[in-house]
Design an enzyme around this catalytic site. Structure first.
Site, PDB file in Angstrom:
ATOM      1  N   LYS A  51      38.315  16.368  71.318  1.00 57.70           N
ATOM      2  CA  LYS A  51      38.729  17.769  71.288  1.00 57.70           C
ATOM      3  C   LYS A  51      39.019  18.278  72.702  1.00 57.70           C
ATOM      4  O   LYS A  51      40.022  18.951  72.944  1.00 57.70           O
ATOM      5  CB  LYS A  51      37.649  18.619  70.600  1.00 57.70           C
ATOM      6  CG  LYS A  51      37.544  18.349  69.099  1.00 57.70           C
ATOM      7  CD  LYS A  51      36.366  19.045  68.416  1.00 57.70           C
ATOM      8  CE  LYS A  51      36.333  18.634  66.931  1.00 57.70           C
ATOM      9  NZ  LYS A  51      35.226  19.252  66.173  1.00 57.70           N
ATOM     10  N   GLN A  95      29.888  22.222  67.546  1.00 56.69           N
ATOM     11  CA  GLN A  95      30.027  20.981  66.786  1.00 56.69           C
ATOM     12  C   GLN A  95      28.869  20.850  65.795  1.00 56.69           C
ATOM     13  O   GLN A  95      27.710  21.041  66.153  1.00 56.69           O
ATOM     14  CB  GLN A  95      30.071  19.781  67.755  1.00 56.69           C
ATOM     15  CG  GLN A  95      30.323  18.445  67.086  1.00 56.69           C
ATOM     16  CD  GLN A  95      31.706  18.334  66.451  1.00 56.69           C
ATOM     17  OE1 GLN A  95      32.664  18.987  66.872  1.00 56.69           O
ATOM     18  NE2 GLN A  95      31.827  17.509  65.431  1.00 56.69           N
ATOM     19  N   ASP A 118      37.057  27.338  64.009  1.00 59.01           N
ATOM     20  CA  ASP A 118      36.786  26.460  62.858  1.00 59.01           C
ATOM     21  C   ASP A 118      37.080  27.153  61.528  1.00 59.01           C
ATOM     22  O   ASP A 118      37.205  26.489  60.501  1.00 59.01           O
ATOM     23  CB  ASP A 118      35.310  26.036  62.855  1.00 59.01           C
ATOM     24  CG  ASP A 118      35.064  24.714  63.571  1.00 59.01           C
ATOM     25  OD1 ASP A 118      35.922  23.813  63.449  1.00 59.01           O
ATOM     26  OD2 ASP A 118      34.011  24.592  64.227  1.00 59.01           O
TER      27      ASP A 118
HETATM   28  N1  GUN Z   1      31.671  18.371  62.193  1.00 57.40           N
HETATM   29  C1  GUN Z   1      32.477  17.678  61.363  1.00 57.40           C
HETATM   30  N2  GUN Z   1      33.656  18.298  61.218  1.00 57.40           N
HETATM   31  C2  GUN Z   1      33.592  19.421  61.965  1.00 57.40           C
HETATM   32  C3  GUN Z   1      34.515  20.473  62.228  1.00 57.40           C
HETATM   33  O1  GUN Z   1      35.650  20.532  61.719  1.00 57.40           O
HETATM   34  N3  GUN Z   1      34.088  21.438  63.080  1.00 57.40           N
HETATM   35  C4  GUN Z   1      32.847  21.420  63.637  1.00 57.40           C
HETATM   36  N4  GUN Z   1      32.502  22.421  64.440  1.00 57.40           N
HETATM   37  N5  GUN Z   1      31.965  20.457  63.417  1.00 57.40           N
HETATM   38  C5  GUN Z   1      32.345  19.468  62.592  1.00 57.40           C
END
Ligand code: GUN
Length: 282
Positions: A51, A95, A118
């Protein structure tokens, strides 16, 4: 046909990068995404690094905030609130999953909805289901982009979503419904899952079980989107779909890796740009 998520994601990021270059000139600052990770889960660390790499590629500002596994919920909430109040920050991503001593929902709800890249905050979830403008979760957005780029016809066709998570299953079902699909949500407890899946013209699998969907569960010619990322005992990455048996039956299929994963990251960049645009024009 193999749906090349890596290539489509790259095109999306290039388009974002160009827009960002122009917008940064116009507004005098770049979009800024702060990413918070708690602990050292290797899979989470790997996702977060991807990311951050993408934010750099797109020309965003941003900070990676690494907090220790033992950090208190209170301290994490304080870090989030600080970013909520910081005018220079457009997006905040925490996350998931979080350590057990931290209440995930409380953390999600602490993020300002207008910085919730998100799309997990209840305000954004409600707006999605009410057809109001909102931030849509990244993986569902990525899946819809893959279906569009692969010219998959959606109107009037039967989409089966296997998995009912808040992050993928439920929101992608809503987006497919908006595109005039007839949608079935199945899951790990569905009786005769094979029979249900065989009805699907579009099969989206986000069930979190390695290689659960096999060739005999797929209608010949169906478009199969595999959201799973599982590591086998020998370290290999596999999806929730058994690629070897499904690929010869499917009309189109996403590989793992190189399918949905890169699209999720590209759509995170898209959502960050959306938050920035909203904040600059409001
Ligand atoms: N963990 C697994 N997928 C995601 C996601 O799309 N966003 C976040 N913040 N954590 C995750």
């Amino acid at each position: 046909m193999i749906i090349d998520g890596k290539q489509i994601a790259q095109q999306e990021k290039e388009a974002i990068r160009e827009q960002v270059a122009a917008l940064a000139k116009q507004y005098g600052r770049k979009p800024c995404l702060d990413v918070i990770i708690v602990g050292e889960n290797p899979a989470s660390l790997s996702y977060v690094r991807s990311k951050i790499k993408a934010t750099e590629y797109c020309g965003f500002e941003g900070e990676l905030i690494q907090l220790p596994e033992a950090v208190s919920e209170e301290e994490l909430l304080r870090v989030i609130r600080e970013r909520n109040e910081n005018e220079a920050v457009d997006g905040i991503l925490v996350q998931l999953p979080l350590p057990k001593h931290i209440n995930e929902q409380r953390v999600i709800e602490a993020i300002a909805p207008e910085k919730d890249v998100d799309g997990f905050h209840p305000t954004n979830v409600a707006k999605l289901w009410l057809n109001q403008q909102c931030i849509v979760p990244c993986t569902p957005l990525g899946i819809m982009a893959l279906l569009e780029k692969s010219n998959t016809v959606l109107e009037g066709r039967h989409a089966v979503v296997v998995g009912r998570s808040n992050i993928v299953g439920k929101p992608v079902a809503k987006l497919l419904l908006d595109k005039q699909c007839t949608v079935t949500i199945a899951h790990s407890r569905t009786a005769d899952l094979g029979e249900v899946c065989r009805e699907a013209d579009i099969l989206v699998v986000a069930v979190g079980r390695p290689q659960m969907i096999t060739g005999e569960m797929v209608k010949p010619g169906a478009t199969v989107i595999d959201v799973g990322i599982n590591r086998t005992a020998d370290g290999k990455l596999v999806g929730d779909v058994d690629y070897e048996s499904v690929a010869p039956v499917a009309g189109a299929i996403t590989p793992v890796p190189g399918g949905v994963g890169p699209m999720t990251i590209a759509m995170l960049m898209y959502n960050t740009l959306q938050c920035y645009n909203q904040r600059m024009t409001n």
